[in-house]
Write an enzyme that holds these catalytic residues in place. Sequence first.
Site, short mmCIF file in Angstrom:
data_model
loop_
_atom_site.label_atom_id
_atom_site.label_comp_id
_atom_site.label_asym_id
_atom_site.label_seq_id
_atom_site.Cartn_x
_atom_site.Cartn_y
_atom_site.Cartn_z
CE LYS A 181 46.20 33.48 33.81
NZ LYS A 181 46.99 34.54 33.13
N GLY B 136 44.29 36.94 43.81
CA GLY B 136 43.88 38.07 43.00
C GLY B 136 42.67 38.76 43.59
CB THR C 183 38.97 37.17 39.38
OG1 THR C 183 38.96 38.37 38.61
CG2 THR C 183 39.47 36.03 38.52
N GLY C 184 37.86 35.75 42.03
CA GLY C 184 37.81 34.60 42.93
C GLY C 184 36.42 34.00 43.00
CD GLU D 143 46.86 36.44 49.70
OE1 GLU D 143 46.80 37.67 49.47
OE2 GLU D 143 47.92 35.80 49.74
CB CYS E 233 46.41 41.16 48.86
SG CYS E 233 47.75 40.10 49.43
CD GLU F 87 42.42 44.83 47.22
OE1 GLU F 87 43.39 44.39 47.87
OE2 GLU F 87 41.76 44.13 46.43
#
Length: 494
Positions: free
Chosen positions: A181, A235, A239-240, A257, A291, A391
């Site tokens: 996705k 991402g 969300t992780g 990651e 990242c 970040e």
Amino acid sequence: MSTFVTQKVPTYYNFAGGEWTESTSNELIESYNPATGDLFSYSQKSNVRDVTAAIESVRHAFLTSDWAVNPKRRYEALLALAENITKNLERLSRILTIDQGKTIRESRGELAGCIDTLKYFAGAARTVFGRSMQLEPANFGVIVKEPIGVVGIISPWNWPALLMVRELAPALAAGNGVIVKPASLTPSISAEIFKLIAEIPHFPKGIVSLITGPGREIGAAMAASEKIDMISFTGDTATGKSIMETGAKNIKKIALELGGKSPNIVFEDANLDKAIPIIGRSIFISAGQICMAGSRVIIEESIKDTVVQRLKEYAEQLKVDNGLLETSDMGPLVSQSQLDIVQGYCDLGRQEGTIVTGGERLTGGSHDLGYYFQPTIIDGLASDSRVMQEEIFGPVLAVQTFSSEEEALHLANDSDFGLSAGVWTSNLNRAMRLSKGIKAGTVWINTYNKNFPEAEFGGYKQSGLGRTRGVDGLMEYCETKHVHIEVEEPGEEV
């Protein structure tokens, strides 16, 4: 309409069961060129029904084909995909630049990385190995590596080609079936690569699928599905965490990651002629939307003014423009939303510190059409400030200073993240001490952002779980089985 985009707007479809299909939602997602605001493509706004059907097709192909037990076939398939990308490199580079906004030079480099990664893991497909051991005089153990099953890959928008291929290649090399996705902001380049996959007969029908759609619905469905055995997500950290929570309900393997707030530590004895352009590139490449961006620079006090001045000069000479122009050094941010986030952090940095350069949206002429932002440096921030700790994912470099090696190490580790770091010094002993003390998955010494498919990559702390690339990256997509054999002694036969 801009001269940088063709008149015809393509529509991309899902690829499942070896066929190109429309979503059952009958809805499309619009993608826009971040450099011009032009509508660039349509993709399918898939729903849970679509992703469920795709998972079923991948699982069926995994269970009924010889993919899992035929490493030569996997080698040939991945090598053929590398060759197809090579043949289409310039066309794909242009699509990637329009899709994401990065410069055409960066796009060529990203796709070259895809080719290198596929070639590496094509070879690795034929070297998935275990080991054997003598346990007792009549007992042996054989450790076998097997594919996990069906792997779901959720890839990001910032390096949409390479970060998809970086996970797709080892997952397929290990013998898994895969469903991908891509990010809804940049689906076009993923669909174009899947068009090349569809041309390759070595892939069994249905062994790999592409489903586009909103992450909150499609990604969540993948994480929750009992028929997906592993999720690989690249991402943001929030969300992780959500994917980990959902996947825990059926004890699914998770590889992540996530974010970074990576430092470059510059000592007085550093070679500044080499360091300055590399440090500058580490934060301004892809408009800072990577990242591993070197978003903090930690400078020894005695050379602070010199380093900051030279970084300011580097930032101000960068040409920020449409990425399709060969002369562009930095393209736009990916969206208005991302631009607003970056502007918000710069406004906060202006209140709490000093803007050395930049800090504003670029306007005037063609800049008014896209999401362009000035390369930015901020000084004078407290270590616990949001700009220093969070970040930003934009072209914003935060400055810190130190007076001792111990303080430099403390500042480097003063972060929830631990993805990467750079150390700049001519003292090898110091460099090795710091490389041991820094809590990050990659520490570069007198360079930055050098990545190879042979060398593992991943994060400490809230920068993720597991490793990509290298032998560990291949084994990430394998299960480990112990087969125990007891050999009967002479005369023991029944």
